[in-house]
Design a protein around this motif. Sequence first.
Motif, PDB file in Angstrom:
ATOM      1  N   UNK A 199       0.790  -1.213   0.024  1.00  0.00           N
ATOM      2  CA  UNK A 199       0.094  -0.670   0.185  1.00  0.00           C
ATOM      3  C   UNK A 199       0.913   1.263   0.043  1.00  0.00           C
ATOM      4  N   UNK A 200      -0.103   2.597  -0.430  1.00  0.00           N
ATOM      5  CA  UNK A 200       0.895   3.453  -0.444  1.00  0.00           C
ATOM      6  C   UNK A 200      -0.387   4.455  -0.522  1.00  0.00           C
ATOM      7  N   UNK A 201      -0.208   5.294   0.704  1.00  0.00           N
ATOM      8  CA  UNK A 201      -0.953   6.314   0.780  1.00  0.00           C
ATOM      9  C   UNK A 201      -0.456   7.352   0.177  1.00  0.00           C
ATOM     10  N   UNK A 202      -1.102   8.453  -0.575  1.00  0.00           N
ATOM     11  CA  UNK A 202      -0.306  10.843  -1.720  1.00  0.00           C
ATOM     12  C   UNK A 202      -0.018   9.550  -2.937  1.00  0.00           C
ATOM     13  N   UNK A 203       1.066   9.751  -3.124  1.00  0.00           N
ATOM     14  CA  UNK A 203       1.181   9.868  -5.069  1.00  0.00           C
ATOM     15  C   UNK A 203       1.674   7.875  -5.722  1.00  0.00           C
ATOM     16  N   UNK A 204       0.965   7.254  -5.914  1.00  0.00           N
ATOM     17  CA  UNK A 204       0.749   5.945  -5.951  1.00  0.00           C
ATOM     18  C   UNK A 204       1.520   5.481  -7.792  1.00  0.00           C
ATOM     19  N   UNK A 205       1.376   6.083  -8.688  1.00  0.00           N
ATOM     20  CA  UNK A 205       2.410   6.076 -10.251  1.00  0.00           C
ATOM     21  C   UNK A 205       2.104   7.665 -10.665  1.00  0.00           C
ATOM     22  N   UNK A 206       3.098   7.562 -11.614  1.00  0.00           N
ATOM     23  CA  UNK A 206       3.363   8.781 -12.453  1.00  0.00           C
ATOM     24  C   UNK A 206       2.044   9.606 -13.139  1.00  0.00           C
ATOM     25  N   UNK A 207       2.586  10.537 -12.990  1.00  0.00           N
ATOM     26  CA  UNK A 207       1.861  11.254 -14.217  1.00  0.00           C
ATOM     27  C   UNK A 207       2.312  10.807 -15.924  1.00  0.00           C
ATOM     28  N   UNK A 208       1.764  10.596 -17.018  1.00  0.00           N
ATOM     29  CA  UNK A 208       2.303  10.028 -17.994  1.00  0.00           C
ATOM     30  C   UNK A 208       1.188  11.145 -19.672  1.00  0.00           C
ATOM     31  N   UNK A 209       2.363  11.377 -20.248  1.00  0.00           N
ATOM     32  CA  UNK A 209       2.268  12.102 -21.771  1.00  0.00           C
ATOM     33  C   UNK A 209       2.904  11.086 -22.870  1.00  0.00           C
ATOM     34  N   UNK A 210       2.409  10.244 -24.052  1.00  0.00           N
ATOM     35  CA  UNK A 210       3.123   9.585 -24.595  1.00  0.00           C
ATOM     36  C   UNK A 210       3.142  10.424 -26.351  1.00  0.00           C
ATOM     37  N   UNK A 211       4.068  10.557 -27.003  1.00  0.00           N
ATOM     38  CA  UNK A 211       3.614  11.657 -27.836  1.00  0.00           C
ATOM     39  C   UNK A 211       4.625  11.120 -29.511  1.00  0.00           C
ATOM     40  N   UNK A 212       4.049  11.434 -30.646  1.00  0.00           N
ATOM     41  CA  UNK A 212       4.674  10.828 -31.652  1.00  0.00           C
ATOM     42  C   UNK A 212       5.618  12.846 -32.712  1.00  0.00           C
TER      43      UNK A 212
END
Length: 449
Positions: A199-212
């Motif tokens: 378990x992890x309270x708060x931030x658990x996964x990064x944001x992501x942006x994928x580009x071409x």
Amino acid sequence: MVTESPQEAAGRARAVLNDLDLVLPTVDALYRDLHANPELSGAEGRTAGVIAERYAGAGLAVTPGVGGHGVVGVLANGAGPVVAVRADFDALPIAEDTGLPYASTAVATRADGTTVPVMHACGHDLHTASLVGAAQLLGARRELWSGTLVLIAQPAEESMQGAKAMLAEGLFRGDGRFPRPDVVLAQHCATTRAGMVHHRPGLAYSACRNFRITIHGSGAHGAAPHWSVDPIVLAAQTIVMLQTVVSREIDPDEMTVLTVGSVHAGTRPNIIPAEAVLEVTLRGTSEAVMDQLQAAMERIVRGVAEAGQAARPPDIELLEQTLAVRNDADVTTRVRAVHAGLFPAEDMLDLPWPNKGSEDFAYYGEPGDGRYYPGPAIPVSMWFYGSTAAQLWDAASGDLRERIARMPGQHTPYYAPDRLPTLRRGVETLVGAALAFLPAPLPTQEAPA
């Protein structure tokens, strides 16, 4: 308002899980079927049909076709909170190399006409089979809880489109089609030892942006490079320059990633092509950091093209994006407490860092500003559970990071979960978490004589 102690909720969960051994063979059969028949994001028609059939068999009110191939099952069981539990079910364009008897040999044709192998290399088959198993058990023991359970089977997580698509069709609008949840729960398998729960309270996964990114040059014969503007050279310079963004422009305390994961250009060694295509992923902990990464990437891409006299400015296309997953602290604490009442202490290991991967589960907890649902943000929590065979995990040396790095990883051809222990723990964690928020029924009061 939850008034029951976590220990009491864990006690009810143990009672529900008494029948797990009876259900586990059907959960296992479903998992092997899903694993052998994976489908890419947006093309999960067969999988959705299987899920809908299993939901109906568990006594849920089933709504298919939500946001594409999404399937929603609702189990109303009297007055009480509305608890939503989500699992994803799309696969990846990877050729499986596990040697398993139920290994995937599936291929699929993508929208661009290319044919690719398909594999469940991220455990979405585990997630879905466990969700169906939990639905069966909770549906069979309704006398132990009250409220409404909403089971969300979500497509297109890998393309980061599924959650937004389901929300856009009113999933949390509370307009009568589906009840608005009080809490949304989910889990994701990990490459730690099977049985472990994190378990992890708060931030658990990064944001992501994928580009071409398409770099436009000017083609020529390979023997006459001076007649060209070589997009391959510009692409190579761009890739090298992009490596300085994280190392020289972002605060070292920030968890950031910029990866060029795909490079395509040319058809022959003696032909300088007219264009080169890069695909880039950005990861960060906040939208402010993501904006900084994107701005630096765009500046470098355009600057290299201009310096190299490209035929025209490059095209920069945002393909996919998701926000960071931030687990509600109170919800996460309660889920963890119930799990601690179910599992041995050695299986409970809190994560000391957020995952650099990304998850569109983030959108279920977005503030209701009209984009996804009205009203205040719904609290969410996602936990993790191990899937690596105990003997493989125990034979490895090093700290947690080093052991994880040595395991057959997700998004690779070699990801082969230890099937039955992982499925068992997946069902147990879901039942426990759901009952953390679905209270025991109020005792029936007899009418006075």
